[in-house]
Design a protein around this motif. Structure first.
Motif, PDB file in Angstrom:
ATOM      1  N   GLU A   8       0.843  -1.198   0.000  1.00  0.00           N
ATOM      2  CA  GLU A   8       0.000   0.000   0.000  1.00  0.00           C
ATOM      3  C   GLU A   8       0.876   1.246   0.000  1.00  0.00           C
ATOM      4  N   ASN A   9       0.227   2.391  -0.129  1.00  0.00           N
ATOM      5  CA  ASN A   9       0.935   3.676  -0.186  1.00  0.00           C
ATOM      6  C   ASN A   9       2.014   3.682  -1.276  1.00  0.00           C
ATOM      7  N   LYS A  10       1.694   3.079  -2.413  1.00  0.00           N
ATOM      8  CA  LYS A  10       2.651   2.984  -3.508  1.00  0.00           C
ATOM      9  C   LYS A  10       2.995   4.354  -4.096  1.00  0.00           C
ATOM     10  N   THR A  35       3.236  -5.864  -8.363  1.00  0.00           N
ATOM     11  CA  THR A  35       3.880  -6.005  -7.068  1.00  0.00           C
ATOM     12  C   THR A  35       5.029  -5.006  -7.020  1.00  0.00           C
ATOM     13  N   LEU A  36       4.978  -4.109  -6.042  1.00  0.00           N
ATOM     14  CA  LEU A  36       6.027  -3.111  -5.865  1.00  0.00           C
ATOM     15  C   LEU A  36       7.025  -3.635  -4.840  1.00  0.00           C
ATOM     16  N   LEU A  37       8.286  -3.641  -5.222  1.00  0.00           N
ATOM     17  CA  LEU A  37       9.364  -4.085  -4.343  1.00  0.00           C
ATOM     18  C   LEU A  37      10.306  -2.911  -4.105  1.00  0.00           C
ATOM     19  N   ALA A  38      10.824  -2.820  -2.874  1.00  0.00           N
ATOM     20  CA  ALA A  38      11.757  -1.756  -2.518  1.00  0.00           C
ATOM     21  C   ALA A  38      12.975  -2.372  -1.849  1.00  0.00           C
ATOM     22  N   LEU A  39      14.147  -1.996  -2.320  1.00  0.00           N
ATOM     23  CA  LEU A  39      15.407  -2.473  -1.762  1.00  0.00           C
ATOM     24  C   LEU A  39      16.001  -1.375  -0.890  1.00  0.00           C
ATOM     25  N   TYR A  40      16.277  -1.748   0.359  1.00  0.00           N
ATOM     26  CA  TYR A  40      16.885  -0.825   1.323  1.00  0.00           C
ATOM     27  C   TYR A  40      18.260  -1.349   1.696  1.00  0.00           C
ATOM     28  N   ASP A  41      19.187  -0.438   1.877  1.00  0.00           N
ATOM     29  CA  ASP A  41      20.519  -0.781   2.353  1.00  0.00           C
ATOM     30  C   ASP A  41      20.980   0.341   3.270  1.00  0.00           C
ATOM     31  N   VAL A  50       8.720  -2.848 -10.165  1.00  0.00           N
ATOM     32  CA  VAL A  50       7.328  -3.283 -10.252  1.00  0.00           C
ATOM     33  C   VAL A  50       7.289  -4.485 -11.187  1.00  0.00           C
ATOM     34  N   VAL A  51       6.664  -5.565 -10.698  1.00  0.00           N
ATOM     35  CA  VAL A  51       6.527  -6.801 -11.473  1.00  0.00           C
ATOM     36  C   VAL A  51       5.043  -7.119 -11.585  1.00  0.00           C
ATOM     37  N   LYS A  62       8.178  -4.324 -15.076  1.00  0.00           N
ATOM     38  CA  LYS A  62       7.677  -3.115 -15.734  1.00  0.00           C
ATOM     39  C   LYS A  62       8.508  -1.888 -15.420  1.00  0.00           C
ATOM     40  N   ASN A  63       9.141  -1.868 -14.249  1.00  0.00           N
ATOM     41  CA  ASN A  63       9.880  -0.675 -13.841  1.00  0.00           C
ATOM     42  C   ASN A  63      11.011  -1.113 -12.923  1.00  0.00           C
TER      43      ASN A  63
END
Length: 148
Positions: A8-10, A35-41, A50-51, A62-63
């Motif tokens: 949520e909150n995409k 599906t929005l994925l976010a990588l944090y380091d 986005v898949v 897609k992105n």
């Protein structure tokens, strides 16, 4: 490194998503169904992707966008490798659509993708402004594919 699924909150991620796809209305076409994925380091957001599930065992990236000061440090590669692994066993093919750029095509090829088709004039027909990457105007959409 940690990769999180963002359910949520995409909209919060829009500034970074616009680095991977420069036109906001194009992002809205796939963001809600993807599906929005976010990588944090180090506690910092580095990369988003986005898949979408296109049906019939086909997934599409897609992105993919990495913060400018974090580029060329392996974050994009780590995200794509995560996506490949998460799609294996659930599908048979992963697609990545991108512009015909000397920066992005070799990136995907190094990860095992191969060009599968082109959509002629995609960027000139569907975007309201010219898009340039590495000094070249993007015209055709290049689809790269990987059998899972």
């Amino acid at each position: 490194m940690e990769i999180r699924q963002i359910p949520e909150n995409k909209r919060y991620f829009l500034p970074l998503l616009l680095l991977g796809d420069e036109q906001e209305d194009m992002i809205w076409r796939y963001l809600d169904r993807g599906t929005l994925l976010a990588l944090y380091d180090g506690g910092r957001l580095r990369t988003v992707a986005v898949v979408t599930d296109e049906g019939g065992g086909v997934f599409e990236l897609k992105n993919l966008a990495t913060e400018p000061d974090s580029q060329r440090r392996g974050y994009g590669r780590a995200m794509v490798e995560h996506i490949i692994e998460s799609c294996r066993g659930r599908g048979t093919r992963l697609l990545a659509g991108t512009g015909d750029s000397p920066l992005t095509i070799p990136f995907y090829e190094r990860l095992g993708f191969q060009e599968s088709r082109r959509v002629r004039n995609f960027f000139t027909d569907h975007y309201d402004h010219p898009i340039y990457e590495a000094g070249r105007q993007l015209v055709d959409m290049v689809y790269l594919a990987m059998e899972l």
